[in-house]
Each structure stands twice: as C-alpha cells, then as structure tokens.
Design a protein around this motif. Structure first.
Motif, PDB file in Angstrom:
ATOM      1  N   ILE A  29       0.836  -1.213   0.000  1.00 47.68           N
ATOM      2  CA  ILE A  29       0.000   0.000   0.000  1.00 47.68           C
ATOM      3  C   ILE A  29       0.871   1.263   0.000  1.00 47.68           C
TER       4      ILE A  29
ATOM      5  N   CYS B 137       3.132   2.306   2.122  1.00 50.10           N
ATOM      6  CA  CYS B 137       3.130   3.007   3.415  1.00 50.10           C
ATOM      7  C   CYS B 137       4.502   3.600   3.732  1.00 50.10           C
ATOM      8  N   GLY B 138       5.555   3.032   3.133  1.00 47.08           N
ATOM      9  CA  GLY B 138       6.906   3.569   3.332  1.00 47.08           C
ATOM     10  C   GLY B 138       7.648   2.999   4.536  1.00 47.08           C
ATOM     11  N   ALA B 139       7.033   2.080   5.269  1.00 47.91           N
ATOM     12  CA  ALA B 139       7.675   1.552   6.481  1.00 47.91           C
ATOM     13  C   ALA B 139       8.993   0.835   6.174  1.00 47.91           C
ATOM     14  N   CYS B 140       9.136   0.318   4.988  1.00 49.37           N
ATOM     15  CA  CYS B 140      10.341  -0.448   4.632  1.00 49.37           C
ATOM     16  C   CYS B 140      11.498   0.457   4.185  1.00 49.37           C
TER      17      CYS B 140
ATOM     18  N   VAL C  13       6.509   4.364  -3.542  1.00 50.56           N
ATOM     19  CA  VAL C  13       7.595   3.551  -2.998  1.00 50.56           C
ATOM     20  C   VAL C  13       7.970   2.527  -4.075  1.00 50.56           C
TER      21      VAL C  13
ATOM     22  N   CYS D 125       7.660  -5.140   6.914  1.00 55.32           N
ATOM     23  CA  CYS D 125       6.457  -4.781   6.146  1.00 55.32           C
ATOM     24  C   CYS D 125       5.205  -5.293   6.852  1.00 55.32           C
ATOM     25  N   PRO D 126       4.321  -4.387   7.281  1.00 59.64           N
ATOM     26  CA  PRO D 126       3.125  -4.824   8.002  1.00 59.64           C
ATOM     27  C   PRO D 126       2.136  -5.572   7.123  1.00 59.64           C
ATOM     28  N   TYR D 127       2.303  -5.494   5.803  1.00 60.00           N
ATOM     29  CA  TYR D 127       1.336  -6.110   4.880  1.00 60.00           C
ATOM     30  C   TYR D 127       1.876  -7.364   4.196  1.00 60.00           C
TER      31      TYR D 127
ATOM     32  N   ALA E  83       4.204  -7.773   2.158  1.00 57.34           N
ATOM     33  CA  ALA E  83       4.401  -7.589   0.718  1.00 57.34           C
ATOM     34  C   ALA E  83       5.794  -8.004   0.261  1.00 57.34           C
TER      35      ALA E  83
HETATM   36  S1  SF4 Z   1       6.514  -3.095   0.850  1.00 61.52           S
HETATM   37 FE1  SF4 Z   1       5.342  -3.112   2.764  1.00 61.52          FE
HETATM   38  S2  SF4 Z   1       6.398  -1.657   4.127  1.00 61.52           S
HETATM   39 FE2  SF4 Z   1       7.127  -1.270   2.023  1.00 61.52          FE
HETATM   40  S3  SF4 Z   1       5.787   0.354   1.266  1.00 61.52           S
HETATM   41 FE3  SF4 Z   1       4.855  -1.597   0.628  1.00 61.52          FE
HETATM   42  S4  SF4 Z   1       3.395  -2.095   2.257  1.00 61.52           S
HETATM   43 FE4  SF4 Z   1       4.766  -0.523   3.085  1.00 61.52          FE
END
Ligand code: SF4
Ligand code: SF4
Length: 135
Positions: free
Chosen positions: A86, A88-91, A109, A126-128, A130
């Motif tokens: 999605i 989210c940028g967490a990675c 991203v 990655c919370p999803y 992915a």
């Molecule tokens: S790979 Fe996971 S953590 Fe990285 S932007 Fe996508 S959903 Fe977020």
C-alpha cells in the motif's frame, strides 16, 4: 572481508557432496546456512551466506561452478508483491541499500531489485507481508 548471500542449486548427483565442508576447509571461508531444502537423490537448494577473503571467496565460487552447481544471488529472489503493497513507506528507512525508496514528486515507494543485497530486513518490517524471499 567479502560477503555473498547466495542460493546453491544442487542437481541430484551432487546432493551428497560435502560442498560446505570443502568451502570451509579448502578455501578458508565461513559458511552460514540460512535455509536448506535437500532431499537425498533429488535436487536440493541451500540458501547461504559465505564470507571470507575476496580472493578465497572467488576461488570458492569457481570451485562451485566447476563442480556443476548453479549459483544465483539471493537478491534475485527478493520479491515485492505489488498487490499487497500500500506504499506506506515503512520499509524505506530500514532498507540499507536504497533498494526500497520513495520517488519524488510522486511519493511512490519503488523497489529496485538491482540494488538489493538480500539482507531480508524488509520482510519482517512490512506490516502487509508484501516483501518476500522466494525460496
Ligand atoms: S513493501 Fe510493505 S512496508 Fe514497504 S511500502 Fe509496501 S506495504 Fe509498506
Ligand atoms: S532485502 Fe534488504 S536490501 Fe533488499 S529490499 Fe529488503 S531491506 Fe532492502
């Protein structure tokens, strides 16, 4: 000190070869087996991190090639499942090589597989779910 994260593909006739022992004893390398999938008399796969002096590491890789093992970079097996991401940028901040990066001005991203060093940090980050290693 050089480090490589690799996948070693063993054809059936080489599954019983003491390959890691040879890399350690003959080439003075450190071999860390990350994952293994080997069945006697069938094809097998080892995910390994090999480290040591650059010249010894190169010699060890030549030995594997001469033996007939197919060796591939683990980085080639790092995959982003686009349908789960999605953005989210967490990675992004956790990726040490810049393989996951925010592109401006779109703020998408992106995953640049050629920059990936297969550290696997993004997988639990990655919370999803992915990011995955195909092994
Ligand atoms: S790979 Fe996971 S953590 Fe990285 S932007 Fe996508 S959903 Fe977020
Ligand atoms: S495996 Fe490591 S280098 Fe590759 S994308 Fe994930 S965090 Fe970045």
């Amino acid at each position: 000190m050089a480090v490589k994260r690799l996948i070693l593909n063993f054809p059936a006739h080489l599954v019983d070869q003491p390959v890691t022992y040879k890399l350690i004893k003959k080439f003075d390398l450190r071999v860390n087996i990350l994952r293994a999938r080997i069945t006697p008399r069938e094809e097998g796969k080892l995910m390994v991190e090999i480290s040591g002096k650059k010249s010894k590491l190169e010699a060890g890789l030549r030995y594997l090639a001469e033996l007939g093992l197919a060796v591939q970079s683990l980085a080639q097996e790092v995959n982003r499942r686009q349908e789960r991401c999605i953005e989210c940028g967490a990675c992004v901040s956790i990726c040490p090589s810049g393989a996951l990066a925010v592109e401006r001005p779109t703020m998408h991203v992106s995953f640049f597989g050629d920059k990936c060093i297969a550290c696997e940090l993004c997988v639990p980050a990655c919370p999803y779910k992915a990011m995955e290693i195909l092994f």
